[in-house]
Motif scaffolding. Structure first.
Motif, PDB file in Angstrom:
ATOM      1  N   VAL A 190     -47.281 -24.396  58.991  1.00  0.00           N
ATOM      2  CA  VAL A 190     -47.483 -25.033  59.960  1.00  0.00           C
ATOM      3  C   VAL A 190     -46.456 -26.502  60.119  1.00  0.00           C
ATOM      4  CG1 VAL A 190     -48.995 -26.843  61.092  1.00  0.00           C
ATOM      5  CG2 VAL A 190     -50.208 -24.945  59.799  1.00  0.00           C
TER       6      VAL A 190
ATOM      7  N   ILE B 131     -44.896 -29.500  61.967  1.00  0.00           N
ATOM      8  CA  ILE B 131     -45.237 -30.521  63.215  1.00  0.00           C
ATOM      9  C   ILE B 131     -44.289 -31.288  63.502  1.00  0.00           C
ATOM     10  CG2 ILE B 131     -46.511 -32.572  63.198  1.00  0.00           C
ATOM     11  CD1 ILE B 131     -48.501 -31.706  61.002  1.00  0.00           C
TER      12      ILE B 131
ATOM     13  N   GLY C 103     -49.264 -37.259  64.812  1.00  0.00           N
ATOM     14  CA  GLY C 103     -48.751 -35.961  64.145  1.00  0.00           C
ATOM     15  C   GLY C 103     -48.779 -35.933  62.766  1.00  0.00           C
TER      16      GLY C 103
ATOM     17  N   LEU D  55     -52.262 -35.108  61.395  1.00  0.00           N
ATOM     18  CA  LEU D  55     -52.723 -33.859  61.457  1.00  0.00           C
ATOM     19  C   LEU D  55     -52.174 -32.828  60.317  1.00  0.00           C
ATOM     20  CD1 LEU D  55     -52.273 -33.355  65.198  1.00  0.00           C
ATOM     21  CD2 LEU D  55     -54.457 -33.005  63.901  1.00  0.00           C
TER      22      LEU D  55
ATOM     23  N   ILE E 156     -47.213 -27.888  65.795  1.00  0.00           N
ATOM     24  CA  ILE E 156     -47.818 -28.721  66.618  1.00  0.00           C
ATOM     25  C   ILE E 156     -46.731 -29.868  67.171  1.00  0.00           C
ATOM     26  CG2 ILE E 156     -49.494 -30.877  66.133  1.00  0.00           C
ATOM     27  CD1 ILE E 156     -50.665 -29.154  63.950  1.00  0.00           C
TER      28      ILE E 156
ATOM     29  N   GLY F 141     -46.479 -33.369  68.105  1.00  0.00           N
ATOM     30  CA  GLY F 141     -46.884 -34.703  67.858  1.00  0.00           C
ATOM     31  C   GLY F 141     -46.267 -35.991  68.441  1.00  0.00           C
TER      32      GLY F 141
ATOM     33  N   LEU G 156     -49.534 -26.140  69.761  1.00  0.00           N
ATOM     34  CA  LEU G 156     -50.569 -27.076  69.840  1.00  0.00           C
ATOM     35  C   LEU G 156     -50.139 -28.511  69.990  1.00  0.00           C
ATOM     36  CD1 LEU G 156     -53.918 -27.253  69.675  1.00  0.00           C
ATOM     37  CD2 LEU G 156     -53.405 -27.756  67.349  1.00  0.00           C
ATOM     38  N   THR G 157     -50.427 -29.057  71.146  1.00  0.00           N
ATOM     39  CA  THR G 157     -49.817 -30.448  71.333  1.00  0.00           C
ATOM     40  C   THR G 157     -51.098 -31.601  71.455  1.00  0.00           C
ATOM     41  OG1 THR G 157     -49.994 -30.638  73.580  1.00  0.00           O
ATOM     42  CG2 THR G 157     -48.235 -29.384  72.939  1.00  0.00           C
ATOM     43  N   VAL G 158     -50.521 -32.778  70.948  1.00  0.00           N
ATOM     44  CA  VAL G 158     -51.576 -33.836  70.839  1.00  0.00           C
ATOM     45  C   VAL G 158     -51.251 -34.804  71.729  1.00  0.00           C
ATOM     46  CG1 VAL G 158     -50.354 -35.208  69.118  1.00  0.00           C
ATOM     47  CG2 VAL G 158     -52.861 -35.176  69.142  1.00  0.00           C
TER      48      VAL G 158
ATOM     49  N   ILE H 215     -56.282 -20.870  65.716  1.00  0.00           N
ATOM     50  CA  ILE H 215     -55.646 -22.299  65.256  1.00  0.00           C
ATOM     51  C   ILE H 215     -56.869 -22.993  64.807  1.00  0.00           C
ATOM     52  CG2 ILE H 215     -54.612 -24.402  66.503  1.00  0.00           C
ATOM     53  CD1 ILE H 215     -53.729 -22.625  68.728  1.00  0.00           C
TER      54      ILE H 215
ATOM     55  N   MET I 187     -57.073 -25.126  61.089  1.00  0.00           N
ATOM     56  CA  MET I 187     -57.061 -26.596  61.306  1.00  0.00           C
ATOM     57  C   MET I 187     -58.372 -27.173  60.753  1.00  0.00           C
ATOM     58  SD  MET I 187     -54.071 -27.502  61.742  1.00  0.00           S
ATOM     59  CE  MET I 187     -54.243 -29.561  61.887  1.00  0.00           C
TER      60      MET I 187
END
Length: 354
Positions: free
Chosen positions: A8, A10, A17, A20, A82, A84, A108-110, A175, A179
């Protein structure tokens, strides 16, 4: 817990970020945390102390750190990337998506936020990025996180429930398997517009709720007890206006408004938006509040102004009525015209004669 090992990566070493990294690493995965060009001091601190400067808890043993210069190395062999970055890094991350991230790696975006268009539409960041990917001819699987989650409470293992959204449910399930933990609970949705709009809209409305805290401090003193009637009244009005906006975007569902309302609640009590709202309620104008909070990123201000601008354009086209959004319109006046805080309480009342 999962039984397979994933890599993973980030991108973005801000608080969310970085937070996570905890569930991902605690699930046994290899985690690579990459700082953006703004995160050099953070990554340096991580190398020295194995800890984000703003967290009280060190990272799980084995998290690997990279400066932005080594981003390609950090992505090599990744099973999940990801994003972040904050909302102020949207353009930069868009370039990373189109130019550097291999299209076979799900993203995968936050990052939470909305863009407004000249014709009064509101676009979520995944929609903006998806347009860029489509133009570049890339088929990257773009997914996003929505829901009530503050970074430091995720790090502390407080029970947290969020929603992962994307176009493909099978990708979302994979995903989630990477997580999910016994404290990080994940719902899945293919309604990207609904989930991402709901969690973006709450920023401007959390500002509105925080105004009442500042107003009460102004009226009763900084050390006065908290008053919750006014906060609750604004909270209810916020949920109504958020739902109307979700309906405008074709995404007014119970799940979406529940995710947005939960995020609204946690933002009022634990976010940076609370600080600026309190200062405005005390009587500072927006420039004075910005100066007071020098160095604090304020996505809420951007979202509120963009959404209000879109509502006014849609109203001119007969698609919406600004009178249905009295709180949003007042927040916009405070931010763009430096109007004094004077919450239009009576405009929130209704007569429901069934």
């Amino acid at each position: 817990m999962v039984t397979i090992m994933a890599i993973v990566t980030i991108i973005g070493a801000g608080m969310m970020g970085s937070a996570l990294a905890f569930p991902a690493r605690e699930n046994g995965h290899e985690v690579r945390l990459v700082g953006t060009f703004l995160d050099r001091d953070i990554i340096d601190a991580c190398f020295r102390e194995n800890k984000h400067p703003k967290f009280n808890k060190p990272f799980p043993e084995g998290v690997k750190y990279y400066h932005v210069d080594s981003i390609c190395e950090a992505m090599r062999g990744a099973d999940l990337i990801i994003g972040g970055v904050s909302s102020f890094g949207v353009d930069w991350f868009g370039r990373i998506l189109t130019d550097l991230i291999p299209e076979n790696i799900p993203v995968l975006t936050v990052t939470k936020g909305l863009m407004d268009t000249e014709d009064g539409r509101l676009l979520t960041y995944p929609e903006v990025w998806q347009e860029q990917l489509d133009k570049a001819g890339k088929k990257t699987s773009l997914n996003a996180i929505g829901g009530p989650c503050t970074s430091y409470e995720l790090v502390a293992h407080d029970q947290t429930e969020v929603a992962f959204c994307g176009r493909d449910m099978e990708t979302l399930k994979k995903i989630k398997a990477i997580m999910a933990t016994d404290y990080y609970h994940i719902s899945l949705s293919t309604d990207v517009v609904g989930i991402e709009s709901a969690v973006a809209l709450k920023n401007g409305y959390a500002l509105g709720i925080a105004l009442t805290i500042g107003l009460n401090q102004k009226a009763f003193g900084l050390d006065s007890e908290l008053h919750f009637n006014s906060q609750a009244a604004i909270f209810g009005q916020s949920v109504k206006e958020m739902y109307r906006l979700l309906e405008y975007q074709g995404a007014g569902t119970l799940n979406n408004i529940a995710v947005g309302a939960g995020d609204l609640y946690v933002t009022v009590y634990g976010g940076r938006t609370r600080l600026v709202g309190i200062l405005l309620g005390r009587g500072l104008d927006i420039d004075e509040a910005r100066e007071e909070l020098n160095g604090v990123t304020l996505e809420s201000l951007v979202v509120a102004v963009r959404v209000a601008r879109a509502v006014k354009i849609a109203a001119n086209k007969g698609l919406l009525n600004t009178e249905d959004f009295p709180l949003l319109m007042h927040v916009d006046e405070i931010l763009t015209k430096k109007k004094e805080v004077c919450i239009p309480w009576e405009s929130f009342t209704f007569e429901d004669n069934k």
